[in-house]
Design a protein around this motif. Structure first.
Motif, PDB file in Angstrom:
ATOM      1  N   ASP A 167       1.213  -1.306   0.164  1.00  0.00           N
ATOM      2  CA  ASP A 167      -0.257  -0.241  -0.156  1.00  0.00           C
ATOM      3  C   ASP A 167       1.532   1.481  -0.161  1.00  0.00           C
ATOM      4  N   TYR A 168       2.272   1.648   0.989  1.00  0.00           N
ATOM      5  CA  TYR A 168       2.792   2.572   0.961  1.00  0.00           C
ATOM      6  C   TYR A 168       4.284   1.804   0.335  1.00  0.00           C
ATOM      7  N   PRO A 169       4.561   2.177  -0.899  1.00  0.00           N
ATOM      8  CA  PRO A 169       6.102   0.904  -1.069  1.00  0.00           C
ATOM      9  C   PRO A 169       7.382   2.273  -0.922  1.00  0.00           C
ATOM     10  N   GLY A 170       6.970   3.984  -0.504  1.00  0.00           N
ATOM     11  CA  GLY A 170       7.840   4.832  -0.055  1.00  0.00           C
ATOM     12  C   GLY A 170       8.066   4.201   2.035  1.00  0.00           C
ATOM     13  N   ALA A 171       7.236   3.791   2.577  1.00  0.00           N
ATOM     14  CA  ALA A 171       7.339   3.502   3.958  1.00  0.00           C
ATOM     15  C   ALA A 171       8.384   3.083   4.691  1.00  0.00           C
ATOM     16  N   ASP A 172       8.740   3.953   5.704  1.00  0.00           N
ATOM     17  CA  ASP A 172       9.838   3.724   6.294  1.00  0.00           C
ATOM     18  C   ASP A 172       9.209   1.736   7.066  1.00  0.00           C
ATOM     19  N   VAL A 195       5.330   7.215   5.761  1.00  0.00           N
ATOM     20  CA  VAL A 195       4.441   6.525   4.938  1.00  0.00           C
ATOM     21  C   VAL A 195       5.409   6.895   3.340  1.00  0.00           C
ATOM     22  N   ASP A 196       5.798   7.662   3.061  1.00  0.00           N
ATOM     23  CA  ASP A 196       6.996   8.246   1.812  1.00  0.00           C
ATOM     24  C   ASP A 196       7.930   9.386   2.584  1.00  0.00           C
ATOM     25  N   ALA A 197       8.354   8.919   3.801  1.00  0.00           N
ATOM     26  CA  ALA A 197       9.888   9.895   4.024  1.00  0.00           C
ATOM     27  C   ALA A 197      10.970   9.366   3.174  1.00  0.00           C
ATOM     28  N   GLY A 198      11.503   9.023   2.287  1.00  0.00           N
ATOM     29  CA  GLY A 198      12.649   7.969   1.880  1.00  0.00           C
ATOM     30  C   GLY A 198      13.306   7.323   2.619  1.00  0.00           C
ATOM     31  N   GLU A 274      16.892  10.760   3.133  1.00  0.00           N
ATOM     32  CA  GLU A 274      17.343  10.182   1.854  1.00  0.00           C
ATOM     33  C   GLU A 274      16.613  11.254   1.530  1.00  0.00           C
ATOM     34  N   ILE A 275      17.522  12.628   0.948  1.00  0.00           N
ATOM     35  CA  ILE A 275      16.860  13.686   0.165  1.00  0.00           C
ATOM     36  C   ILE A 275      15.744  13.502  -0.776  1.00  0.00           C
ATOM     37  N   GLN A 276      14.140  14.136  -0.430  1.00  0.00           N
ATOM     38  CA  GLN A 276      12.691  14.109  -1.905  1.00  0.00           C
ATOM     39  C   GLN A 276      12.676  15.493  -1.569  1.00  0.00           C
ATOM     40  N   THR A 277      11.318  16.209  -2.491  1.00  0.00           N
ATOM     41  CA  THR A 277      11.128  17.016  -2.662  1.00  0.00           C
ATOM     42  C   THR A 277       9.832  17.509  -1.687  1.00  0.00           C
ATOM     43  N   GLU A 278       9.053  16.116  -0.894  1.00  0.00           N
ATOM     44  CA  GLU A 278       8.358  15.938  -0.037  1.00  0.00           C
ATOM     45  C   GLU A 278       8.697  14.968   0.695  1.00  0.00           C
ATOM     46  N   TYR A 279       7.714  14.878   2.308  1.00  0.00           N
ATOM     47  CA  TYR A 279       7.944  13.598   3.435  1.00  0.00           C
ATOM     48  C   TYR A 279       6.800  13.619   3.798  1.00  0.00           C
ATOM     49  N   VAL A 280       5.775  12.362   3.605  1.00  0.00           N
ATOM     50  CA  VAL A 280       4.487  12.532   4.229  1.00  0.00           C
ATOM     51  C   VAL A 280       4.080  11.043   5.771  1.00  0.00           C
TER      52      VAL A 280
END
Length: 893
Positions: A167-172, A195-198, A274-280
């Motif tokens: 459901d959340y591929p970018g999850a910690d 859920v999307d924080a690199g 990891e540096i991303q454009t946003e962190y959710v």
């Protein structure tokens, strides 16, 4: 009390009643109607349009459930029945044949009583509703079934979501497998899931400012969450690095000091992200009423994020119906480390030098050098200085909080509460000698210089006296309850006009006038304005005129010569030695480092009602009252219907909670056992909860009128048993913890942030101090409610309580668990004698905790003293009554 029809009410008043017991058993799409004997004038066993088959061979004891007299925890009922298995039924050759095509463990069974002459459905008296738990016996001629109540059936029905990589591929990876939180009421520091924080990990080696360099490799602990292909950027402390590729846990460095950061040394174990454009980060698996504060590793944030409640019109794309917080940059904060050097080194020097060196110097210098200088400089240069200027683009205001404290005078209770960013907790001062200092614990700076400041404080409950808060030489005085105080804006001056000086500031909270009992400080802080940015214009009108010329020259004549020599005789010798004792130690702090935030948390208001006000009666209202929460849990989360909630008991409970201002707030972080969850809701609302005949009941423990009076004609005087609650449970000194901060995924008492106490002086005088284990009220945020709960608990624990167990006929049919009963001992000597003279009608009210329908036809009740009525008389000898005409109810000390 059970609500019975007029026919049933009249029937149970007869001492010669002989009930007929009915069973409705739904298996698959078939409902079977069974009874325990033939009835009706025609012998057809017909009632309310159904024909009942007399297939019930035997009954076990039917106990709807039990309530513990000390903890008030419920225990489920498990009655049993034996059914004839030798005859055709429900279209099958025997009862067990139906099991071949239907799972018997999900069959619903309803047990009821009717009395001779009953004609309508309303005349049935429901005894028990449950499901088949086990088959105790199965033979060709009989089947014995064990039946469990809804207490057990409801345990695993709570609807929830688990965070998964699908459901959340970018999850910690650390958050995968956890339950997405669900929130009720107002809560503090509810943890969020990444859920999307690199990718996040730690480095496995020390780094210098140049090694590893370009094309070198860097190993990290676990690179699973980092991109497998292509280049990406990571951050370690304050430095960013370009990573050109990854292989397993090994990263290839493409550049140091990336994105205008500075390459510096890093220690083994330093976090990297990891540096991303946003962190959710997900706050809750549902919309919430509001989001008030966002924290990064416990530090309150004011900028750099957007919080979405998940309500319609306030949802983040891709996260419909969920509350989330989105950061526009990697969450970090700057941590200050104040270092202090303690030097205890001492040097003992016994060295002695014997020097016999002599120098014989015959050197002579002859110098005939002469300089002739005819240089002359003519300078006609002039400079026009022109002009230039600077401009500032405005300022912003920040809230400057404190993180460390020390009590420097007196004894202050809960001093941490004055700097915990929570107005619901407070430091307690009770004398003019109470003084504490506060300091920042983390280094903070901003893009422009400080400009103005003002000193702020929030008082808690005040009972006289004056408490001051002083910082930068500016003071605010607190003299009233629950009031916010702010000084005027003051321009910064030398000594605190840089961020370094701001980070070294300290404040003092001083009780300058003693309160009558206690006065409290909820929070202190400083608000600082700083210039956001400064621009400078280039200088204009700068010019050079004129010139400089040189004439003439300088010449050297003559020379210098050396004659003679120097010789050394003798020597130097050293004796003795120097020794060193003591050490140099580093404590405290004087450096600052950038820390990558790991834990994100929020203060928020949780579930809100739907647009129809289904649970609270008000559309979109916060669900926080105990009865509203329990109703939402059962209907929305467990899929029950409103028919399975007893509306009468819930309405009465709601009236009580509203009058007492009882509300709850909590975060569900792990799949709950619903039975335990409902018990905790009731316990922290001074209530009991239980299932009866397929409906859930919620009853506050309060002083109320007796529901039914028992006399000697209504019970079997030979079946009355008396006992006391266990001596080991007696406690007369207890503390209660409340005000939980939900910052971790473990539901632990150590997260409770406030304490109340209760002592029964009479019990202590009589029995000595009996200290109980701390009681935890994690769902309670307010001191008044926590104290009320603790006082109630102490009332039950301060002494052994009398319990009565007795059996009787169907006159007891309408009595239910939670009801209050009395015994007519003053007018009936037979029951007074059976109760050993230990019970008084005017003094003792008993709460029913257990009810059983025995297989010999008797009803058995067990009750415990609920409260003691202290009656008084006027001069005329009349009882004192309330305005409602009831006896005045007081507690005997």
């Amino acid at each position: 009390m059970k609500t019975l029809s007029a026919f049933a009410t009249a029937a149970i008043d007869s001492p010669h009643i002989d009930p007929i017991r009915l069973v409705e058993l739904t298996i698959g799409s078939t409902t079977l109607y069974l009874c325990d004997r033939v009835f009706g004038d025609d012998g057809l066993c017909s009632f309310d349009g159904h024909i009942y088959e007399p297939f019930i061979l035997a009954w076990g004891t039917i106990t709807p459930g039990r309530i513990n007299p000390v903890t008030y925890k419920g225990e489920p009922g498990e009655p049993s029945i034996t059914i004839d298995n030798s005859k055709p039924i429900g279209g099958a050759d025997r009862f067990t044949t139906l099991f071949a095509s239907n799972d018997p463990h999900y069959c619903t069974i309803t047990i009821s009583d009717i009395f001779e002459g009953a004609t309508a459905e309303a005349d049935k008296v429901p005894l028990f509703v449950g499901q088949i738990e086990d088959t105790l016996e199965m033979t060709l001629d009989r089947v014995t079934l064990s039946i469990s109540s809804y207490d057990l059936d409801i345990i695993n029905k709570f609807s929830h979501s688990i965070l998964t990589a699908d459901d959340y591929p970018g999850a910690d990876p650390d958050d995968i497998g956890k339950m997405i939180p669900q929130i009720y009421g107002t809560v503090k520091r509810s943890p969020c899931l990444s859920v999307d924080a690199g990718g996040k990990s730690t480095i496995t080696e020390d780094m210098t400012d140049s090694s590893p360099g370009h094309s070198d490799t860097l190993d990290i602990s676990d690179a699973t969450a980092f991109p497998l292909t292509g280049s990406f950027t990571i951050q370690i402390d304050a430095e960013q690095l370009l990573i050109s590729s990854r292989s397993g846990n090994t990263l290839t460095v493409g550049g140091r000091g990336y994105n205008s950061t500075t390459a510096v040394a890093h220690d083994l174990g330093a976090p990297c992200a990891e540096i991303q454009t946003e962190y959710v980060y997900i706050i809750a698996d549902h919309p919430v009423k509001s989001i008030d504060v966002v924290y990064v590793d416990g530090i309150r944030q004011t900028t750099g994020f957007t919080a979405y409640t998940g309500q319609s019109g306030d949802e983040y794309s891709g996260y419909a119906g969920k509350a989330v917080v989105v950061f526009s940059a990697l969450p970090t904060f700057t941590k200050q480390v104040n270092v202090d050097v303690s030097d205890t080194i001492d040097v003992d020097d016994t060295i002695d030098v014997s020097d016999t060196i002599d120098v014989d110097d015959t050197i002579d210098v002859s110098d005939t050098i002469d300089i002739s200088d005819t240089i002359d400089v003519s300078d006609t240069i002039g400079v026009d200085t022109g002009s230039h200027g600077h401009s500032a683009s405005g300022y912003e205001t920040i809230i400057w909080t404190f993180d460390t404290y020390s009590v420097t005078g007196g004894a202050i209770s809960f001093p941490w509460a004055a700097i915990d960013s929570d107005w619901n907790t407070a430091a307690t001062f009770d004398s003019a000698a109470d003084v504490m200092t506060v300091q920042p614990g983390y280094y903070r700076d901003y893009s422009g210089p400080p400009y103005q400041f003002r000193v702020c404080a929030r008082s808690g409950a005040f009972d006289g006296g004056t408490i001051t808060f002083t910082c930068f030489g500016v003071t605010v005085s607190m003299v009233a309850s629950n009031t916010t105080y702010r000084s005027s804006w003051t321009a910064v001056s030398s000594g605190w006009d840089t961020w370094a000086e701001m980070n070294a500031l300290s404040g003092t909270i001083n009780c300058t006038g003693a309160p009558a009992t206690q006065s409290k400080v909820a929070e202190v802080w400083v608000e600082i304005r700083y210039y956001v940015s400064v621009s400078a214009s280039a200088a204009t009108g700068v010019a050079k005129t004129g010139s400089a010329t040189k004439t003439g020259s300088a010449t050297k004549t003559g020379s210098a010569t050396k004659t003679g020599s120097a010789t050394k005789t003798g020597s130097a010798t050293k004796t003795g030695a120097a020794t060193k004792t003591g050490t140099v130690t580093l404590t405290g702090n004087s450096t600052a480092e950038t820390v990558i935030g790991i834990r994100i948390a929020v203060d928020c208001d949780g579930y809100l009602d739907d647009g129809a006000g289904t649970y609270t009666g008000t559309p979109s209202a916060l669900i926080e009252r105990p009865d509203h929460i329990a109703k939402h849990v059962l209907i929305d989360r467990c899929g029950l219907t409103s028919d399975e909630i007893d509306s009468t008991s819930y309405a009465a409970a709601g009236t009580y909670y509203a009058a007492e201002s009882f509300v709850l707030g909590f975060v569900i972080l792990q799949r709950p056992n619903v039975r335990s969850l409902l018990n905790r809701i009731a316990r922290q609302s001074r209530s009991i909860e239980f299932w009866d005949a397929g409906a859930h009941f919620l009853k506050p423990i309060q002083y109320a009128a007796i529901d039914k009076t028992i006399d000697g004609n209504r019970v079997d005087l030979g079946q009355i048993w008396l006992s006391y609650t266990d001596r080991v449970n007696i406690k007369n000194t207890i503390i209660g913890r409340y005000g939980r901060q939900w910052s971790g995924h473990d539901d632990e008492e150590t997260a409770d942030r406030a304490v109340v106490t209760a002592i029964d002086a009479a019990s202590v005088s009589n029995l000595g101090t009996l200290q109980g284990d701390p009681l935890s009220f994690p769902y309670v945020a307010g001191e008044v409610q926590a104290q009320a709960l603790l006082d109630w608990a102490l009332d039950d624990l301060k002494g052994a309580r009398l319990m009565v167990e007795f059996a009787g006929g169907y006159y007891l049919e309408d009595i239910q668990r939670g009801d209050l009963i009395g015994f007519d001992v003053d007018n009936d000597e037979t029951i007074n004698s059976a109760l050993l003279g230990l019970v008084s009608y005017y003094l003792d009210a008993f709460r029913v905790l257990e009810k059983s329908y025995r297989n010999d036809g008797a009803i058995q009740l067990k009750a415990v003293v609920a409260y003691v009525i202290d009656f008084m008389t006027t001069e005329a000898g009349d009882f004192i009554t309330t305005e409602a005409g009831d006896l005045l109810i007081l507690e005997i000390e």
